[in-house]
Design a protein around this motif. Structure first.
Motif, PDB file in Angstrom:
ATOM      1  N   ALA A 175       0.834  -1.114   0.015  1.00 21.00           N
ATOM      2  CA  ALA A 175      -0.171  -0.166   0.051  1.00 21.00           C
ATOM      3  C   ALA A 175       0.913   1.249   0.074  1.00 21.00           C
ATOM      4  O   ALA A 175       0.711   2.154  -0.774  1.00 21.00           O
ATOM      5  CB  ALA A 175      -1.058  -0.170   1.125  1.00 21.00           C
ATOM      6  N   GLU A 209      -4.017  10.726  11.694  1.00 17.97           N
ATOM      7  CA  GLU A 209      -5.384  10.611  11.399  1.00 17.97           C
ATOM      8  C   GLU A 209      -5.887  10.713   9.925  1.00 17.97           C
ATOM      9  O   GLU A 209      -6.989  10.333   9.525  1.00 17.97           O
ATOM     10  CB  GLU A 209      -6.111  11.555  12.191  1.00 17.97           C
ATOM     11  CG  GLU A 209      -6.226  11.535  13.848  1.00 17.97           C
ATOM     12  CD  GLU A 209      -5.100  12.038  14.282  1.00 17.97           C
ATOM     13  OE1 GLU A 209      -3.993  12.586  13.630  1.00 17.97           O
ATOM     14  OE2 GLU A 209      -4.738  12.130  15.626  1.00 17.97           O
ATOM     15  N   THR A 210      -5.135  11.410   9.107  1.00 19.63           N
ATOM     16  CA  THR A 210      -5.420  11.393   7.941  1.00 19.63           C
ATOM     17  C   THR A 210      -5.710  10.163   6.914  1.00 19.63           C
ATOM     18  O   THR A 210      -5.952  10.038   5.932  1.00 19.63           O
ATOM     19  CB  THR A 210      -4.640  12.468   6.833  1.00 19.63           C
ATOM     20  OG1 THR A 210      -3.228  11.810   7.170  1.00 19.63           O
ATOM     21  CG2 THR A 210      -4.594  13.715   7.602  1.00 19.63           C
ATOM     22  N   ILE A 211      -5.229   9.125   7.629  1.00 19.47           N
ATOM     23  CA  ILE A 211      -5.290   7.673   6.996  1.00 19.47           C
ATOM     24  C   ILE A 211      -6.817   7.484   6.616  1.00 19.47           C
ATOM     25  O   ILE A 211      -6.889   6.596   5.510  1.00 19.47           O
ATOM     26  CB  ILE A 211      -4.748   6.746   7.903  1.00 19.47           C
ATOM     27  CG1 ILE A 211      -4.391   5.368   7.340  1.00 19.47           C
ATOM     28  CG2 ILE A 211      -5.376   6.575   9.170  1.00 19.47           C
ATOM     29  CD1 ILE A 211      -3.465   5.376   6.356  1.00 19.47           C
ATOM     30  N   VAL A 212      -7.650   8.090   7.219  1.00 31.28           N
ATOM     31  CA  VAL A 212      -9.005   8.053   6.817  1.00 31.28           C
ATOM     32  C   VAL A 212      -9.429   8.212   5.437  1.00 31.28           C
ATOM     33  O   VAL A 212     -10.332   7.690   5.089  1.00 31.28           O
ATOM     34  CB  VAL A 212     -10.064   8.690   7.756  1.00 31.28           C
ATOM     35  CG1 VAL A 212     -10.312   8.121   9.047  1.00 31.28           C
ATOM     36  CG2 VAL A 212      -9.913  10.038   7.661  1.00 31.28           C
ATOM     37  N   LEU A 213      -8.433   9.132   4.784  1.00 28.89           N
ATOM     38  CA  LEU A 213      -8.717   9.395   3.430  1.00 28.89           C
ATOM     39  C   LEU A 213      -8.099   8.297   2.228  1.00 28.89           C
ATOM     40  O   LEU A 213      -8.061   8.534   1.397  1.00 28.89           O
ATOM     41  CB  LEU A 213      -8.034  10.549   3.117  1.00 28.89           C
ATOM     42  CG  LEU A 213      -8.733  11.822   3.779  1.00 28.89           C
ATOM     43  CD1 LEU A 213      -8.238  13.279   3.489  1.00 28.89           C
ATOM     44  CD2 LEU A 213     -10.238  11.998   3.676  1.00 28.89           C
ATOM     45  N   LEU A 214      -7.604   7.201   3.172  1.00 27.48           N
ATOM     46  CA  LEU A 214      -7.075   6.062   2.300  1.00 27.48           C
ATOM     47  C   LEU A 214      -8.086   5.756   1.026  1.00 27.48           C
ATOM     48  O   LEU A 214      -9.292   5.584   1.223  1.00 27.48           O
ATOM     49  CB  LEU A 214      -6.865   5.024   3.033  1.00 27.48           C
ATOM     50  CG  LEU A 214      -6.118   3.783   2.371  1.00 27.48           C
ATOM     51  CD1 LEU A 214      -4.550   4.069   2.168  1.00 27.48           C
ATOM     52  CD2 LEU A 214      -6.213   2.631   3.372  1.00 27.48           C
ATOM     53  N   ARG A 215      -7.422   5.933  -0.338  1.00 32.72           N
ATOM     54  CA  ARG A 215      -8.172   5.238  -1.510  1.00 32.72           C
ATOM     55  C   ARG A 215      -9.362   6.251  -1.791  1.00 32.72           C
ATOM     56  O   ARG A 215     -10.276   5.951  -2.480  1.00 32.72           O
ATOM     57  CB  ARG A 215      -8.963   3.753  -1.266  1.00 32.72           C
ATOM     58  CG  ARG A 215      -7.896   2.846  -1.398  1.00 32.72           C
ATOM     59  CD  ARG A 215      -8.560   1.403  -0.962  1.00 32.72           C
ATOM     60  NE  ARG A 215      -7.385   0.585  -1.323  1.00 32.72           N
ATOM     61  CZ  ARG A 215      -7.125  -0.233  -2.290  1.00 32.72           C
ATOM     62  NH1 ARG A 215      -8.010   0.089  -3.391  1.00 32.72           N
ATOM     63  NH2 ARG A 215      -6.203  -1.046  -2.456  1.00 32.72           N
ATOM     64  N   SER A 216      -8.997   7.748  -1.331  1.00 26.34           N
ATOM     65  CA  SER A 216     -10.005   8.539  -1.745  1.00 26.34           C
ATOM     66  C   SER A 216      -9.493   8.929  -3.216  1.00 26.34           C
ATOM     67  O   SER A 216      -8.426   9.015  -3.329  1.00 26.34           O
ATOM     68  CB  SER A 216     -10.426   9.626  -0.720  1.00 26.34           C
ATOM     69  OG  SER A 216     -10.001  10.818  -1.072  1.00 26.34           O
ATOM     70  N   LEU A 217     -10.391   9.638  -3.857  1.00 26.94           N
ATOM     71  CA  LEU A 217     -10.124   9.979  -5.333  1.00 26.94           C
ATOM     72  C   LEU A 217      -9.121  11.306  -5.015  1.00 26.94           C
ATOM     73  O   LEU A 217      -8.063  11.335  -5.764  1.00 26.94           O
ATOM     74  CB  LEU A 217     -11.352  10.573  -6.038  1.00 26.94           C
ATOM     75  CG  LEU A 217     -11.029  10.788  -7.488  1.00 26.94           C
ATOM     76  CD1 LEU A 217     -10.480   9.879  -8.316  1.00 26.94           C
ATOM     77  CD2 LEU A 217     -12.323  11.268  -8.190  1.00 26.94           C
ATOM     78  N   PHE A 218      -9.374  12.020  -4.116  1.00 30.14           N
ATOM     79  CA  PHE A 218      -8.562  13.305  -3.691  1.00 30.14           C
ATOM     80  C   PHE A 218      -7.158  12.861  -3.618  1.00 30.14           C
ATOM     81  O   PHE A 218      -6.073  13.605  -4.017  1.00 30.14           O
ATOM     82  CB  PHE A 218      -8.895  13.952  -2.637  1.00 30.14           C
ATOM     83  CG  PHE A 218      -8.342  15.392  -2.380  1.00 30.14           C
ATOM     84  CD1 PHE A 218      -8.290  16.486  -3.182  1.00 30.14           C
ATOM     85  CD2 PHE A 218      -7.421  15.481  -1.234  1.00 30.14           C
ATOM     86  CE1 PHE A 218      -7.685  17.597  -3.119  1.00 30.14           C
ATOM     87  CE2 PHE A 218      -6.477  16.349  -0.947  1.00 30.14           C
ATOM     88  CZ  PHE A 218      -6.497  17.523  -1.891  1.00 30.14           C
ATOM     89  N   ASP A 222      -5.572  10.193  -4.514  1.00 28.97           N
ATOM     90  CA  ASP A 222      -4.882   9.618  -5.697  1.00 28.97           C
ATOM     91  C   ASP A 222      -4.543  11.000  -6.636  1.00 28.97           C
ATOM     92  O   ASP A 222      -3.289  11.027  -7.302  1.00 28.97           O
ATOM     93  CB  ASP A 222      -5.830   8.909  -6.782  1.00 28.97           C
ATOM     94  CG  ASP A 222      -6.157   7.685  -6.148  1.00 28.97           C
ATOM     95  OD1 ASP A 222      -5.432   7.339  -5.278  1.00 28.97           O
ATOM     96  OD2 ASP A 222      -7.095   7.086  -6.480  1.00 28.97           O
TER      97      ASP A 222
END
Lengths: 179, 260
Positions: free
Chosen positions: A88, A140-149, A151
């Protein structure tokens, strides 16, 4: 921990999968040689902290969350001829490059080309993605994992690096995995 | 309302777009499974597609359908039928036909490749359920927008903007806020902030079911503690339903007062 001149060869670190699991935890380790090991499906393959002059050679990092996490105060490590496949995040890094060397590794995420067919990619590979850098700063920003932003910012950072260390790169990424 | 719903579903079935949409999903499903042959891995790849594409297609399709069927709507309005019946019927017709295209288009290839023997069956169904919910949410938002703007171009533009906001801009704002307030405990904030965006909420719900959730670390543990319980799961589904109910109520309210 707190050891010198350790040799680790032909080990398999496998399936340490959980929120607080490591394949291999290096703390205050000096002059170690880590050769021919397999790191498969660990949340964090190698977690290195305050460890100097460690040689990683011919290791396979496959399907890990983080393949290697350098937590700081790591000087003069060499990563040569390793395979990084489907992780990942390949490398997480804090601080400066500190004389650590990444050379002739195979990265499955490498998207460059090889015009002269010498099996070495012509474009350097930067293993630290912007998102992995941000996650290191603010977990904590890991919650955005796999978000389009995520990428999108990863892509724009790849095109023109601003935040990730400029010289943290593999100048000779291999086109095919090391056998 | 059932009659209007039936007519608009028939109308959409006759039209090309729902076929194209389901054929697109069919091809997508086959290609994904052909390339890695592993049902549970294909489910993960599908996650990204469902989360970005279903809202986008729902939004565009909702707006397009409203503007295109305007003449027919005006004809219906001349009949002794209640306004809410007409508009809600059309809305449910559009969302049901889109959800059907999604479920059938993705269902067939996965069933052919042995979904029922695989451990991923539960994940796959929750993925489809979330895809269908997202379709309902974004068609409802699109209908609201189309009802509020006479001008087609304005309506389209605004609808795309809404999709852009939920899919990309919201995450950007969230990221900036988290980086700026780095020194404070942010777990509860992250949990709360994802609740207000249906796309984020669906993404987290699916991620928590997959292996990759271990990467989420401490924050993930907070999420798991909340969504892992049956109460949290109901709360999540309830929140997604609220995202459907309020726009639908607004469609009913708006359609009663609109001048034609």
């Amino acid at each position: 921990m707190f050891s010198k001149r350790i040799f680790m060869r032909n080990n398999i670190f496998k399936l340490n999968w959980g929120t607080a699991s490591y394949g291999l935890l290096l703390k205050e380790i000096y002059d170690a040689d880590i050769f021919n090991n397999q790191f498969i499906q660990n949340t964090i393959g190698v977690n290195a902290e305050g460890s100097n002059r460690i040689n990683f050679e011919n290791n396979n990092f496959i399907n890990n969350g983080w393949a290697i996490k350098f937590m700081g105060a790591c000087y003069g490590s060499r990563l040569v001829r390793n395979n990084f496949m489907n992780n990942a995040f390949d490398i997480a890094y804090t601080g400066n490059i500190n004389g650590n060397i990444f050379d002739k590794n195979y990265w499955s995420e490498y998207s460059g080309y090889d015009l002269d067919k010498d099996n070495i990619g012509d474009v350097p590979f930067r293993p630290v993605k912007l998102f992995s850098y941000i996650v290191n700063q603010t977990p904590e920003t890991i919650v955005l994992l796999r978000s389009l932003f995520v990428d999108i910012i990863n892509f724009s950072e790849k095109v023109s690096p601003v935040f990730t260390p400029d010289n943290l790169k593999d100048n000779n990424p291999l086109m095919t995995p090391v056998q | 309302m059932i009659k209007i719903l039936k007519y608009s579903i028939y109308d959409l079935m006759r039209g090309r777009w729902s076929y194209i949409y389901s054929v697109f999903h069919l091809i997508l499903g086959y290609v994904l499974l052909f390339l890695n042959n592993d049902v549970s891995k294909a489910v993960i790849t599908l996650l990204n597609i469902i989360i970005v594409l279903t809202p986008l297609i729902g939004t565009i399709f909702g707006v397009m359908y409203y503007y295109n069927s305007r003449d027919f709507t005006e004809l219906l309005l001349a009949q002794p039928i209640k306004r809410t019946t007409i508009f809600l019927g059309q809305y449910f017709g559009a969302s049901i036909s889109l959800s059907l295209s999604l479920v059938i288009g993705l269902g067939i290839p996965f069933v052919v490749y042995g979904l029922f023997q695989s451990a991923a069956i539960f994940n796959f169904f929750s993925l489809l359920l979330i895809g269908a919910l997202l379709t309902f949410i974004f068609v409802a938002l699109a209908y609201n927008i189309a009802l509020s703007f006479e001008d087609k171009i304005k309506g389209f533009g605004f609808a795309i903007l809404v999709w852009l906001f939920f899919a990309i801009i919201y995450d950007g704002i969230l990221l900036i806020v988290m980086v700026v307030f780095n020194d404070y405990p942010l777990d509860k904030f992250a949990l709360g902030a994802t609740m207000f965006n249906p796309i984020d909420l669906s993404r987290i719900l699916i991620l928590l079911k997959l292996d990759i959730s271990a990467l989420l670390g401490y924050t993930g543990a907070v999420f798991q503690k909340f969504f892992g319980t049956s109460l949290g799961m109901f709360a999540a589904i309830g929140l997604l339903s609220i995202w459907i109910i309020f726009p639908v109520l607004r469609i009913a309210y708006k359609s009663k007062r609109k001048d034609f």
